[in-house]
Design a protein around this motif. Structure first.
Motif, PDB file in Angstrom:
ATOM      1  N   VAL A   1      -3.424-130.313 -50.114  1.00  0.00           N
ATOM      2  CA  VAL A   1      -2.017-129.938 -49.988  1.00  0.00           C
ATOM      3  C   VAL A   1      -1.244-131.211 -49.683  1.00  0.00           C
ATOM      4  O   VAL A   1      -1.454-131.837 -48.646  1.00  0.00           O
ATOM      5  CB  VAL A   1      -1.805-128.906 -48.858  1.00  0.00           C
ATOM      6  CG1 VAL A   1      -0.333-128.529 -48.762  1.00  0.00           C
ATOM      7  CG2 VAL A   1      -2.658-127.667 -49.100  1.00  0.00           C
TER       8      VAL A   1
ATOM      9  N   PHE B   1      -4.734-131.796 -45.763  1.00  0.00           N
ATOM     10  CA  PHE B   1      -3.268-131.775 -45.786  1.00  0.00           C
ATOM     11  C   PHE B   1      -2.761-133.197 -45.622  1.00  0.00           C
ATOM     12  O   PHE B   1      -3.049-133.859 -44.619  1.00  0.00           O
ATOM     13  CB  PHE B   1      -2.702-130.894 -44.675  1.00  0.00           C
ATOM     14  CG  PHE B   1      -1.199-130.961 -44.593  1.00  0.00           C
ATOM     15  CD1 PHE B   1      -0.421-130.485 -45.632  1.00  0.00           C
ATOM     16  CD2 PHE B   1      -0.569-131.527 -43.502  1.00  0.00           C
ATOM     17  CE1 PHE B   1       0.964-130.565 -45.581  1.00  0.00           C
ATOM     18  CE2 PHE B   1       0.819-131.614 -43.431  1.00  0.00           C
ATOM     19  CZ  PHE B   1       1.584-131.128 -44.470  1.00  0.00           C
TER      20      PHE B   1
ATOM     21  N   ALA C   1      -6.063-133.382 -41.545  1.00  0.00           N
ATOM     22  CA  ALA C   1      -4.709-133.750 -41.949  1.00  0.00           C
ATOM     23  C   ALA C   1      -4.450-135.231 -41.689  1.00  0.00           C
ATOM     24  O   ALA C   1      -5.002-135.824 -40.760  1.00  0.00           O
ATOM     25  CB  ALA C   1      -3.685-132.903 -41.183  1.00  0.00           C
TER      26      ALA C   1
END
Length: 274
Positions: free
Chosen positions: A146, A116, A15
């Motif tokens: 995402v 992410f 992320a």
């Protein structure tokens, strides 16, 4: 929540977050891929060696381009020789190609990759162009990106909106999930689960919290914490359960701005703590 099933299937999860005040090129991608390399470096030495061979075979003698973006990759593949300088447009195309090959090496059917990226409304133009190129490429497989963003900040003409439209035109499979405020029913479940009671028993408190917070999840949490701090929600030792003063909560003069509520909580702390 996404990290758990991905890792359980021997996938990689990483992320990164864009920042409005530190908008360096590829910021969130750099964070995510540094995290990914750190995960690899934590593996047994024989696994690290396998990943080294895989990455080196993919990027050839262009590893220095990745090292600029992901410094700790050199702990896996070793120090990289400098690359030959090229004019800007050719240098960008070379970087995109090397990055594509690196991603191909990192993602496979056996080890899918989930990235992410948060606050993408603040992503730089170079990041958006790279993501668009990667996701539109037929070479990109076993990768899920995402991207979370504040849609109220992505108005007509925003670079992210333009990038999303171009990805749709290129046939990139996408799904948009709009995250709305929590509804009254969900707030009731949240409170009942938090205090260990039945949903019906928390109904009045849930109505009050929903009315005062508008369902903003962060505001709901901060408001409940503020009620607890003021002893308007407390644990009743004698009864062995949580209780609250619903009339006092209804009369409570609370701001409709979560920033003011948080600032007020900070102001209530002792001076030394502040």
């Amino acid at each position: 929540e996404l990290q758990k099933p991905v890792v359980a299937r021997r996938g990689h999860f990483a992320a990164g977050k864009y920042n409005q005040l530190q908008n360096t090129p590829y910021r969130a991608l750099s964070q995510a891929l540094r995290e990914l390399c750190a995960d690899i470096l934590a593996k047994p030495s024989e696994d690290v060696a396998r990943w080294r061979d895989r990455i080196v075979a993919a990027v050839g003698g262009h590893g220095a381009l990745l090292a600029e973006l992901i410094p700790n990759i050199e702990l896996i593949i070793g120090a990289q020789p400098p690359v030959m300088p090229l004019p800007p447009a050719e240098a960008e195309n070379r970087f995109h190609l090397v990055f594509q090959r690196f991603l191909d090496a990192m993602a496979s059917r056996e080890h899918p990759l989930a990235l992410f990226l948060d606050d993408v409304q603040w992503a730089d133009a170079a990041s958006l162009k790279l993501l668009r190129m990667l996701l539109a490429s037929p070479e990109t497989r076993h990768v899920l990106v995402v991207a979370a963003y504040r849609d109220n900040e992505v108005t007509e003409g925003h670079a992210l909106r333009d990038a999303l439209e171009k990805m749709e035109q290129a046939g990139v499979p996408t799904r948009t999930i709009s995250v709305a405020p929590l509804d009254r029913t969900t707030i009731g479940w949240l409170i009942a689960d938090t205090v260990g009671t039945q949903v019906a028993d928390a109904a009045e408190l849930a109505d009050c919290v929903a009315a005062k917070t508008g369902g903003n999840p962060y505001f709901v949490r901060e408001f409940l914490a503020a009620l607890h701090t003021r002893d308007l929600v407390h644990y009743d030792e004698a009864a062995g359960c949580w209780a609250w003063d619903i009339d006092a909560i209804r009369k409570l003069d609370v701001t409709d701005n979560v920033v003011d509520l948080t600032a007020g909580s900070l102001r209530s702390l002792p001076a030394a703590t502040r």
